[in-house]
Write a protein that holds these residues in place. Structure first.
Motif, short mmCIF file in Angstrom:
data_model
loop_
_atom_site.label_atom_id
_atom_site.label_comp_id
_atom_site.label_asym_id
_atom_site.label_seq_id
_atom_site.Cartn_x
_atom_site.Cartn_y
_atom_site.Cartn_z
N ALA A 36 26.57 75.17 -48.18
CA ALA A 36 26.56 73.85 -47.12
C ALA A 36 26.63 72.86 -47.60
CB ALA A 36 25.95 74.32 -45.69
N HIS A 37 25.57 72.54 -48.71
CA HIS A 37 25.57 71.66 -49.03
C HIS A 37 25.96 71.49 -50.27
CE1 HIS A 37 22.09 71.76 -46.50
NE2 HIS A 37 22.10 70.48 -46.26
N GLY A 108 26.24 66.28 -49.40
CA GLY A 108 25.31 67.01 -49.13
C GLY A 108 24.35 66.14 -50.39
N ASP A 171 24.79 66.31 -42.53
CA ASP A 171 25.97 66.99 -41.70
C ASP A 171 27.57 66.27 -41.77
OD1 ASP A 171 24.39 69.00 -42.87
OD2 ASP A 171 23.44 69.73 -40.59
N GLU A 175 31.48 66.90 -42.80
CA GLU A 175 32.41 67.24 -42.02
C GLU A 175 33.56 66.05 -42.01
OE1 GLU A 175 30.52 67.86 -38.03
OE2 GLU A 175 29.79 68.86 -38.62
#
Length: 279
Positions: A36-37, A108, A171, A175
């Protein structure tokens, strides 16, 4: 946000054919907990009979770079944090060497190094210990293995020992950058602010703290990457309609696209399309 495979494009690399014919370049996915990062890990090895100068238009990403210049027994090894590069990154490769890099998603990096805003590192390349004071033995652990899977495991271990810490603001920033990258209708910072539900000032602060550059800069950098990729493909797809591309990317006219491309790459897009080169 995660992926099942690392991206395969050469976006941002000036004259990718020239670089890839001289070095072994690979991308690998990190451990699932890290995806995710991170964009990916990138590995380069070379053994050159003569020097080669590479040029890259950096992504709006922080990189952690482990590097060795020279043969394994006598080469110099080091590790650094490479903040977002504001201009064309030019680097001469000579002899033999190895680089193992971590490319973070825009936004990230902060969950792994929460002590400072990401703008602290922008435009700078600093020793790894500036951000991670305990990382004194990391270069050898990452650079010594010859097998890719072992280097990837060492990179995973380095990051998993340091986070990521929960960070809802990071986060959100990730996005929004992904929206700027993927939504071609987002052409101005004001449009991104409207999509985010933030004021222009709050969006600017979020990007400074978590991404390292402003939203306008991010949108412009992705425009230049797109124009560079179109110019690179001119040999197989035909010369782009630069005026139409300028309008597609949100420029007021072709002259503005040409100016930004020339300022970033060093040559006009028409000259680059005839044969990738920089001064």
């Amino acid at each position: 946000m995660s992926a099942s495979a690392p991206r395969r494009d050469t976006r941002g690399i000036v004259d990718p054919a020239g670089l890839l014919s001289r070095v072994r370049f690979r991308r690998h996915l990190p451990a699932p907990e890290l995806r995710a990062h991170l964009e990916h890990y990138w590995l380069i090895d070379w053994d050159l009979p003569e020097p080669y100068t590479s040029h890259v238009v950096p992504h709006p990403s922080v990189n952690v770079v482990f590097q060795r210049y020279g043969p394994p027994a006598t080469g110099h090894a080091s590790a650094e944090v490479a903040g977002i590069g504001l201009g064309l990154f030019t680097h001469e490769l000579t002899g033999t060497g190895r680089v193992c890099g971590i490319q973070f998603r825009p936004g990230g990096f902060r969950p792994f190094a929460p002590a400072r805003p990401v703008s602290t590192w922008t435009g700078r390349r600093v020793p790894l210990t500036d951000a991670f004071p305990d990382a004194t033995d990391s270069p050898a652990a990452v650079l010594t293995p010859d097998e890719d899977h072992a280097r990837v495991a060492a990179l995973d271990a380095f990051l998993l020992a340091r986070g990521p810490a929960p960070d809802p603001a990071a986060d959100h920033a990730m996005e929004l950058v992904e929206l700027a990258r993927s939504d071609r209708t987002i052409r101005r910072a004001a449009q991104l602010a409207a999509a985010s539900g933030l004021s222009a000032r709050s969006l600017q602060r979020l990007f400074a703290d978590r991404v390292g550059v402003g939203p306008k800069w991010v949108i412009l950098r992705y425009r230049i990457h797109e124009a560079l990729e179109r110019a690179e493909a001119a040999g197989t797809t035909g010369t782009p309609d630069w005026a139409a591309l300028a309008a597609e990317l949100g420029y007021s006219d072709q002259a503005h696209l040409v100016r930004d491309f020339t300022t970033t790459i060093g040559v006009p897009p028409t000259a680059y399309a005839r044969g990738p080169s920089v001064p």
